[in-house]
Design an enzyme around this catalytic site. Sequence first.
Site, PDB file in Angstrom:
ATOM      1  N   HIS A 285       0.801  -1.222   0.000  1.00 45.82           N
ATOM      2  CA  HIS A 285       0.000   0.000   0.000  1.00 45.82           C
ATOM      3  C   HIS A 285       0.831   1.269   0.000  1.00 45.82           C
ATOM      4  O   HIS A 285       0.398   2.295  -0.516  1.00 45.82           O
ATOM      5  CB  HIS A 285      -1.012  -0.031   1.144  1.00 45.82           C
ATOM      6  CG  HIS A 285      -2.299  -0.659   0.715  1.00 45.82           C
ATOM      7  ND1 HIS A 285      -3.061  -1.432   1.530  1.00 45.82           N
ATOM      8  CD2 HIS A 285      -2.930  -0.629  -0.476  1.00 45.82           C
ATOM      9  CE1 HIS A 285      -4.120  -1.848   0.846  1.00 45.82           C
ATOM     10  NE2 HIS A 285      -4.061  -1.375  -0.364  1.00 45.82           N
TER      11      HIS A 285
ATOM     12  N   GLU B 125      -5.359 -16.914 -21.070  1.00 46.79           N
ATOM     13  CA  GLU B 125      -4.164 -16.846 -20.226  1.00 46.79           C
ATOM     14  C   GLU B 125      -3.617 -18.238 -19.925  1.00 46.79           C
ATOM     15  O   GLU B 125      -2.636 -18.391 -19.213  1.00 46.79           O
ATOM     16  CB  GLU B 125      -4.445 -16.066 -18.933  1.00 46.79           C
ATOM     17  CG  GLU B 125      -5.724 -16.425 -18.225  1.00 46.79           C
ATOM     18  CD  GLU B 125      -6.069 -15.484 -17.064  1.00 46.79           C
ATOM     19  OE1 GLU B 125      -5.238 -14.653 -16.681  1.00 46.79           O
ATOM     20  OE2 GLU B 125      -7.185 -15.617 -16.527  1.00 46.79           O
TER      21      GLU B 125
ATOM     22  N   ASP C  38      -0.401 -14.014 -16.951  1.00 45.90           N
ATOM     23  CA  ASP C  38      -0.481 -15.454 -16.709  1.00 45.90           C
ATOM     24  C   ASP C  38      -0.060 -16.250 -17.932  1.00 45.90           C
ATOM     25  O   ASP C  38       0.598 -17.286 -17.808  1.00 45.90           O
ATOM     26  CB  ASP C  38      -1.909 -15.845 -16.293  1.00 45.90           C
ATOM     27  CG  ASP C  38      -2.114 -15.632 -14.800  1.00 45.90           C
ATOM     28  OD1 ASP C  38      -1.196 -15.958 -14.028  1.00 45.90           O
ATOM     29  OD2 ASP C  38      -3.187 -15.136 -14.412  1.00 45.90           O
TER      30      ASP C  38
ATOM     31  N   CYS D 254      -5.122  -7.509 -21.918  1.00 40.13           N
ATOM     32  CA  CYS D 254      -5.250  -6.779 -20.654  1.00 40.13           C
ATOM     33  C   CYS D 254      -4.112  -7.075 -19.679  1.00 40.13           C
ATOM     34  O   CYS D 254      -4.148  -6.632 -18.539  1.00 40.13           O
ATOM     35  CB  CYS D 254      -6.599  -7.053 -19.998  1.00 40.13           C
ATOM     36  SG  CYS D 254      -6.837  -8.773 -19.563  1.00 40.13           S
TER      37      CYS D 254
HETATM   38  C1  PEP Z   1      -3.185 -11.580 -16.702  1.00 44.67           C
HETATM   39  O1  PEP Z   1      -2.988 -12.716 -16.264  1.00 44.67           O
HETATM   40  O2  PEP Z   1      -2.526 -11.082 -17.625  1.00 44.67           O
HETATM   41  C2  PEP Z   1      -4.246 -10.739 -16.120  1.00 44.67           C
HETATM   42  C3  PEP Z   1      -4.563  -9.583 -16.661  1.00 44.67           C
HETATM   43  O3  PEP Z   1      -4.852 -11.179 -14.985  1.00 44.67           O
HETATM   44  P1  PEP Z   1      -4.195 -11.056 -13.515  1.00 44.67           P
HETATM   45  O4  PEP Z   1      -2.926 -10.264 -13.655  1.00 44.67           O
HETATM   46  O5  PEP Z   1      -5.220 -10.405 -12.673  1.00 44.67           O
HETATM   47  O6  PEP Z   1      -3.968 -12.499 -13.192  1.00 44.67           O
HETATM   48 MG    MG Z   2      -4.462 -13.614 -14.975  1.00 44.84          MG
END
Ligand code: PEP
Ligand code: MG
Length: 557
Positions: free
Chosen positions: A185, A421, A445, A489
């Site tokens: 944090h 992923e 991931d 993402c």
């Molecule tokens: C990812 O795995 O790229 C993703 C966006 O999900 P997280 O980072 O929340 O696992």
């Molecule tokens: Mg992920």
Amino acid sequence: MKELAGVAASAGSGVAPAWVQQNQELDIPAGKIDDAGAEVAALHAAIDDVTQELNDKSANAEGELAEVLDAQAMMAADPELLEGAESSIKEQSAPAARAIIDAGEKYASVLEASESEYMAARAEDIRDVCMRIARRVLGAPPSAVEAISEPVVIAAAELPPADVAGLDPKLIAGIATEQGSRTSHTAIVARSLGIPAAVGVRGLLAALGDASLLAVDGDAGVVYVDPDDDVRHELSSREEARRQRRGELAARVGDRATHTTDGQRIEIAANVGAAAELGAALEEGAEGVGLLRTELLYLERTEPPDEDEQLKLLTGFIEQLGDRRLVVRTFDFGADKPVPFLEQDPEENPALGVRGIRTAREHPELLDTQLRAVVRAAEAGGRLAVMAPMVATAEEAEWFVERAEAAGAREAGVELGAMVEVPAAVLVAGALAERLDFFSIGTNDLTQYLHAADRQQGALAYLQDPFSPALLAAVQKVCEAEGTWVGVCGEAAGDPAWAVVAVGLGVAELSMGAQSILEVKAAITALSLEECRAVAAAALRAPDAAAARRVATEALP
Ligand code: PEP
Ligand code: MG
């Protein structure tokens, strides 16, 4: 001059006299108490004061900082925490200060044992709350950072968010702490206040001696003790250039929809894990939300959120977004993101365990409630898409689509998708696409599973490179699946050079942390789709990640 390496936690740099946060040891009485009633009353009063203090600070704060302080106020007022402390006062005659610290420690050690960096950081929040309550019980003075009245760089073992909340960002040129990670944090709060920060700087306090000046390079995660003229000059000119460039980019691309020079629309969206992050992302020019990490909103809860509560939250997002799209990821609970309201057996390999859609299949009622909330948000006028994390097979995609359809997603116009992923999903993307409207590639991931290399494991960082030939080939394969649009993402989407390659491979949407939006927009708007395709082809031909990165970086404006 001494140079110490840590973790880059909040961008920018600052130089100022060192202000060292002394470790304020609390003298907690050890013996047994006689009057349990008086101790319990003192504990209640202290909890009330601390909850009030945290709520007041939250009311004066904004964004993520306000969220953190709210969460801490909730922790302070948590009935289970109080119950734990009360029972050791009554049953073991423990003094109230000791009882609350021990009660908090029980929670903190469970969180800390999880493999998730995020959860471990929450353990520190609980410890800080309990320490505040204990100080109040003992009548100890509050933390000294609040007395800072002239520009400084703060150096500390760690800096709890409630302390950071009392700071005037204009007076704090930088923060350096020995503890912490990018998701602790202190780091989150420093970013939300725009204070440059380096955390996890081992040996910081011992290296200070009687240093007069400290410099923090929050881009590189480096701290300089008594920086020489060259370092000071370099940091200040870099800071000035950064400020100028951000101002110029904001004016040029900030509030415009992104297109390549030949008119291809690319949506630049934001990754959001807390309600307050959205405002900052929109200010940076986000054209929607490409990943709402819903599980992060409820990780500290002892009861699952009901449909109305989730709807209220989504409606809050939609009010800010207007007709911009909100992509909701269904809960990615489990494994490294355990929640108190889900009982899970311990797992040998949590990253390969019950998480994402696998958790949803064990608790379909949680998914159904969430899908109903999404559908109702769409019925109320929002532009919604919903996707499941960790999908690996066409059968899982089918199961998800059926439940979403049963919740009324089609009638409400909610787009249905899956995160890509897991490598298996890449290989069967064609089959998945038959049932889905879109994919969102989670490169964090996907990179870890493609290389069988834990994404938290610093020593394996060389296997996490998003320019790796395997990841680029995987993105290409997903984009070849017909009938879906493809977004990205993972963190890679926020790297302008990588984003150019992704667009060249056929990606239509890139979703990222707010601070990356301007640079990615600037890169995409400077090139044609044809140019992006040429860069992608060259990157795919590159023999290794470093070479692919080089060709992509050279193409940037
Ligand atoms: C990812 O795995 O790229 C993703 C966006 O999900 P997280 O980072 O929340 O696992
Ligand atoms: Mg992920």
